[in-house]
Write a protein that holds these residues in place. Structure first.
Motif, PDB file in Angstrom:
ATOM      1  N   GLU A   6      -0.485  10.674  -8.737  1.00 53.72           N
ATOM      2  CA  GLU A   6      -0.258  10.115  -7.229  1.00 53.72           C
ATOM      3  C   GLU A   6       0.061  11.368  -6.507  1.00 53.72           C
ATOM      4  N   SER A   7      -0.159  11.428  -5.056  1.00 55.72           N
ATOM      5  CA  SER A   7       0.211  12.300  -4.383  1.00 55.72           C
ATOM      6  C   SER A   7       0.265  12.108  -2.855  1.00 55.72           C
ATOM      7  N   THR A 116       4.996   8.138  -6.335  1.00 51.59           N
ATOM      8  CA  THR A 116       5.345   9.015  -5.427  1.00 51.59           C
ATOM      9  C   THR A 116       6.175   8.359  -4.409  1.00 51.59           C
TER      10      THR A 116
END
Length: 122
Positions: A6-7, A116
């Motif tokens: 994830e980002s 995240t």
């Protein structure tokens, strides 16, 4: 095996927007469903949205109309567009994937990213 990263998390003011991304690698072709979950401190993990390989989407009532899940098959990436964010949306957001079709994914999926953090300030 499928790996998910994830980002896009961060700090945003209430009313603002963020877009989370989840890049999948490994045996992506085995994936039937992908989803976004979140867990706030002291609370249970919550399923927010799912998208099936055919494109069907589903949302939790708490985010319906504010969050949108989408996928770019060419990039092996799933997105979560989050609008009108509220302080109560503050949580760690997780991307997940599952190789099986289920009627409900509230109990979780097989593969998980590390999460995240999204923080919404008032």
């Amino acid at each position: 095996q499928v790996q998910l990263v994830e980002s896009g998390g961060g700090l945003v003011q209430a009313g603002g927007s963020l877009r989370l991304s989840c890049a999948a690698s490994g045996r992506q072709s085995s994936i039937i469903a992908m989803g976004w979950y979140r867990q706030a401190p002291g609370k249970q993990r919550e399923l927010l949205a799912t998208i099936l390989s055919g494109g069907t989407t589903d949302y939790a009532d708490s985010v319906k109309g504010r969050f949108t899940i989408s996928r770019d098959n060419a990039k092996n990436t799933v997105y979560l567009q989050m609008n009108s964010l509220k302080p109560e949306d503050t949580a760690v957001y997780y991307c997940a994937a599952d190789p099986q079709f289920k009627l409900a994914y509230s109990s979780g999926m097989k593969y998980w990213g590390k999460g995240t953090l999204v923080t919404v300030s008032s």
